[in-house]
Design a protein around this motif. Structure first.
Motif, PDB file in Angstrom:
ATOM      1  N   UNK A 104       0.789  -1.261   0.017  1.00 54.28           N
ATOM      2  CA  UNK A 104      -0.004  -0.075   0.021  1.00 54.28           C
ATOM      3  C   UNK A 104       0.884   1.242  -0.115  1.00 54.28           C
ATOM      4  N   UNK A 105       2.037   1.308   0.782  1.00 48.98           N
ATOM      5  CA  UNK A 105       2.849   2.606   0.958  1.00 48.98           C
ATOM      6  C   UNK A 105       3.739   2.440  -0.418  1.00 48.98           C
ATOM      7  N   UNK A 106       4.095   1.331  -0.990  1.00 44.88           N
ATOM      8  CA  UNK A 106       4.697   1.508  -2.386  1.00 44.88           C
ATOM      9  C   UNK A 106       3.708   2.198  -3.301  1.00 44.88           C
ATOM     10  N   UNK A 107       2.587   1.742  -3.498  1.00 46.48           N
ATOM     11  CA  UNK A 107       1.729   2.188  -4.439  1.00 46.48           C
ATOM     12  C   UNK A 107       1.356   3.528  -4.136  1.00 46.48           C
ATOM     13  N   UNK A 108       1.183   4.126  -3.171  1.00 50.50           N
ATOM     14  CA  UNK A 108       0.793   5.530  -2.632  1.00 50.50           C
ATOM     15  C   UNK A 108       2.083   6.264  -2.841  1.00 50.50           C
ATOM     16  N   UNK A 164      11.166  -6.249 -13.139  1.00 51.82           N
ATOM     17  CA  UNK A 164      10.537  -7.251 -12.784  1.00 51.82           C
ATOM     18  C   UNK A 164      10.056  -7.097 -11.166  1.00 51.82           C
ATOM     19  N   UNK A 165       8.682  -7.247 -10.761  1.00 50.43           N
ATOM     20  CA  UNK A 165       8.373  -6.964  -9.328  1.00 50.43           C
ATOM     21  C   UNK A 165       8.861  -8.259  -8.539  1.00 50.43           C
ATOM     22  N   UNK A 166       9.317  -8.019  -7.176  1.00 46.62           N
ATOM     23  CA  UNK A 166       9.707  -8.983  -6.302  1.00 46.62           C
ATOM     24  C   UNK A 166       8.334  -9.414  -5.747  1.00 46.62           C
ATOM     25  N   UNK A 167       8.255 -10.437  -5.049  1.00 45.83           N
ATOM     26  CA  UNK A 167       7.243 -10.889  -4.177  1.00 45.83           C
ATOM     27  C   UNK A 167       6.988  -9.999  -3.185  1.00 45.83           C
ATOM     28  N   UNK A 168       5.893  -9.701  -2.914  1.00 52.63           N
ATOM     29  CA  UNK A 168       5.523  -8.855  -1.622  1.00 52.63           C
ATOM     30  C   UNK A 168       4.119  -9.445  -1.294  1.00 52.63           C
ATOM     31  N   UNK A 169       3.867  -9.585   0.052  1.00 56.11           N
ATOM     32  CA  UNK A 169       2.867 -10.113   0.718  1.00 56.11           C
ATOM     33  C   UNK A 169       2.095  -9.093   1.517  1.00 56.11           C
ATOM     34  N   UNK A 170       0.694  -9.621   1.472  1.00 57.49           N
ATOM     35  CA  UNK A 170      -0.278  -8.600   2.449  1.00 57.49           C
ATOM     36  C   UNK A 170      -0.772  -9.684   3.236  1.00 57.49           C
ATOM     37  N   UNK A 190      -8.795  -3.362  -5.726  1.00 59.45           N
ATOM     38  CA  UNK A 190     -10.088  -2.965  -5.497  1.00 59.45           C
ATOM     39  C   UNK A 190      -9.918  -1.935  -4.435  1.00 59.45           C
ATOM     40  N   UNK A 191      -9.297  -2.321  -3.460  1.00 55.30           N
ATOM     41  CA  UNK A 191      -9.322  -1.370  -2.255  1.00 55.30           C
ATOM     42  C   UNK A 191      -8.883  -0.189  -2.434  1.00 55.30           C
ATOM     43  N   UNK A 192      -7.759  -0.296  -3.256  1.00 55.32           N
ATOM     44  CA  UNK A 192      -6.892   1.259  -3.516  1.00 55.32           C
ATOM     45  C   UNK A 192      -8.034   1.955  -4.326  1.00 55.32           C
TER      46      UNK A 192
END
Ligand SMILES: Nc1ncnc2c1ncn2[C@@H]1O[C@H](COP(=O)(O)OP(=O)(O)OP(=O)(O)O)[C@@H](O)[C@H]1O
Ligand SMILES: [Mg+2]
Lengths: 358, 279
Positions: A104-108, A164-170, A190-192
């Protein structure tokens, strides 16, 4: 569900400025949202996620952003692809430099970085308008793509030039990388989109939105009633780029997984999002969604009908699709400049009076 | 809308008082000259506008009246001279800064925001009075909504005062000319200005519309105490409404005084009868 406003009186101003002033419409909206959040994740499969839902959400985000700039503030932009690229590369650099940062922080933050870049490329709007501004933003599109190709630092010196996107989990579920689950990326996006669509609605209905629209409708009068053109235009570029940057980040990290800038964020992206905004309705939040939905779903639908059902060759189907979309854009520009959102409004008005038109 | 309405004079004024006593100069125009290339639009004009008065600016076509208003609200920058507003001298300033200081205006050619409703147009008039930051606006619930509702209420009173309740939600582009002029006045009033500049508010109106507009202007002046500069061609209206008149001709001031004084001024009579200038 009957579409009626009889007996639905507005007794306060706060009720009068609700997003959905009619009760049945409000119910429909929340039902739809509940369905999207609570039901779809259980039905979703990989095909629906990749072909329909993720592109839909991401383009909704991009169209929202572009609509703020073009539809609300009247500043034309052909740089959407380039700004999506900024978002994507910002996300990539953030993910690789700060492995502990959550998505979420990365995207924002990617959106925030794109907003800063957007303000920079929005500076010419203080001096030029219309066609000239469109050309200037077109230049920024090409400049940004060139820059991300030219300087290997942006793609961490990878041999392929790809990111290439590394794996990130929520909560332990992967939303990026090779092991993502369709429902997890879907719910994340969807949340974002939901949260920021609501923010867009809030920004456009208040003072900021009115100052954008004032600049759009008549910049001289806007200045005389107290709108600073500098602040209004640059804030529109900032907010717009913020949304487009987040769309770019999601497009790269949650959807593609790996991207090459020329291919993923070329000028065709700029035009596609602009067409969404035009077809959906300039200056309308709902229009951004309708336009994105239309241009994401139409090709999928046409392909299913023409190729899978009728057995036509793929290239013929592709050509028909291009012609159809071209025709629709011309139609909307000439016949209904306010797009699908306006058609929807007119339908509602008719429906409201049905079956007694007087 | 079932809202109990307060009489117009009970509306809370949001803008702080301008600190000028009634009858003292609110605006002083000193020796202003303005030229566009070789064309001299205004030459050495000086006059003042006293707090609380209706000051008419009259003159034949091309006399420089609109240019004078444009200088006052910072849209044109004069080559010479100074403007003193609320005791502060200034030479160059942007129009939006003038708006924040309390100068509002309407235009000779209507300049409404065509894509917006009547309500939204008038709400834009309050932009200088709203100050919630981006964060609160994004959140909406809370301070931003609170502020929006306060201003909505003030705007509803203006809508009421101007008798345009029935067209509140109509896009302004669809309205007839006379109503558009009224909405534009509403937008200027919404700013709660200390000085209101009206550029031919009655041009192109029929008699009844003119009477309505005259009544609004007088009410604004008397009930709000708003100081007004009024450009108008209709002499009857000027004589009825204004406390003092300044007369321009070919960019020069040729008369200044009460309506009666101006009416009997030989230069003014000549200018209006088209006596040729010896230049
Ligand atoms: N932006 C401009 N560029 C060039 N000349 C201008 C400009 N604005 C005004 N002028 C000139 O200045 C002179 C005064 O014009 P202005 O519009 O102030 O007159 P006015 O008294 O308002 O006339 P009217 O009664 O027709 O509205 C005219 O000769 C006009 O051509
Ligand atoms: Mg004029």
């Amino acid at each position: 569900m009957l579409y009626r406003e009889a007996g639905d009186f507005k007794t306060t101003y706060s009720l009068d400025q609700q997003t959905f002033p009619i009760r049945s419409e409000r119910w429909l909206f929340w039902l739809f949202i509940a369905f999207a959040f609570l039901v779809v994740p259980f039905l979703i499969n990989d095909y629906w996620n990749k072909a329909v839902l993720m592109p839909l959400l991401i383009y909704c985000m991009a169209a929202l952003g572009l609509n703020i700039l073009v539809g609300y503030c009247g500043q034309v932009s052909l740089g959407t692809g380039g700004f999506m690229a900024v978002g994507a590369f910002a996300a990539y650099k953030l993910m690789t430099s700060f492995p502990g940062m959550d998505m979420f922080s990365v995207t924002i933050l990617s959106g925030v970085i794109t907003a800063a870049v957007g303000v920079l490329f929005g500076l010419p709007s203080l001096r030029i308008k219309g066609f000239y501004l469109a050309v200037a933003t077109l230049a920024s599109q090409f400049f940004l793509v060139w820059m991300f190709n030219k300087f290997a630092w942006f793609y961490n010196y990878s041999a392929s030039g790809q990111i290439t996107a590394p794996e990130r989990t929520i909560f332990g579920y992967a939303v990026t990388g090779p092991n993502t689950l369709p429902w997890a990326t879907y719910l994340f996006s969807l949340t974002i989109v939901f949260v920021f669509a609501w923010v867009a609605r809030n920004l456009t209905r208040g003072r900021l939105g009115r100052s954008w629209m004032a600049i759009r409708d008549m910049d001289i009068a806007a200045e005389i009633i107290g709108v600073s053109p500098l602040r209004a235009k640059l804030s529109a570029f900032a907010v717009s780029s913020f949304y487009i940057g987040m769309a770019g980040a999601m497009f790269f990290a949650n959807y593609l997984g790996a991207a090459e800038v020329t291919e993923a964020f070329g000028i065709d992206k700029s035009f596609l999002v602009l067409f969404m905004v035009i077809i959906g309705g300039l200056g309308s939040i709902l229009g951004s969604f309708l336009g994105a939905g239309f241009l994401v779903l139409l090709p999928v639908l046409l392909k299913n009908i023409m190729v899978n059902q009728l057995g036509w060759p793929t290239d013929l189907a592709a050509h028909i699709q291009i012609m159809l979309i071209g025709g629709l854009i011309v139609f909307f520009l000439i016949v209904e400049p306010h797009g699908l959102a306006q058609l929807w409004r007119i339908t509602k008005e008719k429906l409201r009076l049905w079956p007694f038109p007087y | 809308m079932n809202v109990h309405l307060k009489p117009i004079h009970e509306i809370r004024m949001t803008r702080p008082d301008d600190g000028i006593a009634p009858g003292k100069p609110l605006l002083v125009v000193d020796n202003i000259s303005l030229a566009f290339g070789g064309v001299k639009a205004i030459t050495n004009i000086s006059f003042d506008i006293l707090k609380g008065e209706i000051r008419a600016i009259i003159g034949p076509n091309g006399a420089g009246k609109t240019s004078m208003l444009n200088v006052i609200n910072g849209f044109y920058h004069p080559q010479e001279g100074t403007i003193t507003f609320r005791g502060e001298k200034r030479s160059r300033m942007r129009p939006h800064v003038a708006a924040h200081q309390g100068i509002a205006r309407t235009f000779q050619n209507i300049a409404l925001f065509k894509g917006m409703s009547v309500l939204d147009n008038i709400m834009t008039g309050r932009i200088t009075l709203q100050n919630r930051n981006l964060f609160w606006q994004a959140l909406w619930r809370g301070p931003a909504e609170q502020e929006e509702l306060e201003h909505r209420e003030a705007v509803e009173h203006i809508i009421d005062f101007l008798e345009i309740e029935h067209i509140r939600k109509t896009p302004v582009g669809r309205l007839p000319y006379g109503l558009q002029k009224r909405v534009e006045l509403g937008r200027a009033l919404a700013a709660e200005p200390s000085l209101l500049l009206l550029d031919e508010p009655m041009a192109g109106m029929n008699l009844e519309e003119k009477e309505d507009m005259s009544r609004f202007i007088l009410d604004v002046n008397q009930q709000f105490g708003t100081t007004i500069a009024l450009i108008e061609h209709d002499m009857g209206v000027v004589m009825d409404l204004s406390d003092r008149v300044v007369v321009l001709d070919y960019g020069r001031k040729i008369g200044d005084g009460t309506p009666d004084e101006v009416r009997n001024n030989q230069d003014v009579i000549d200018a209006y009868l088209g006596v040729s200038h010896d230049e």
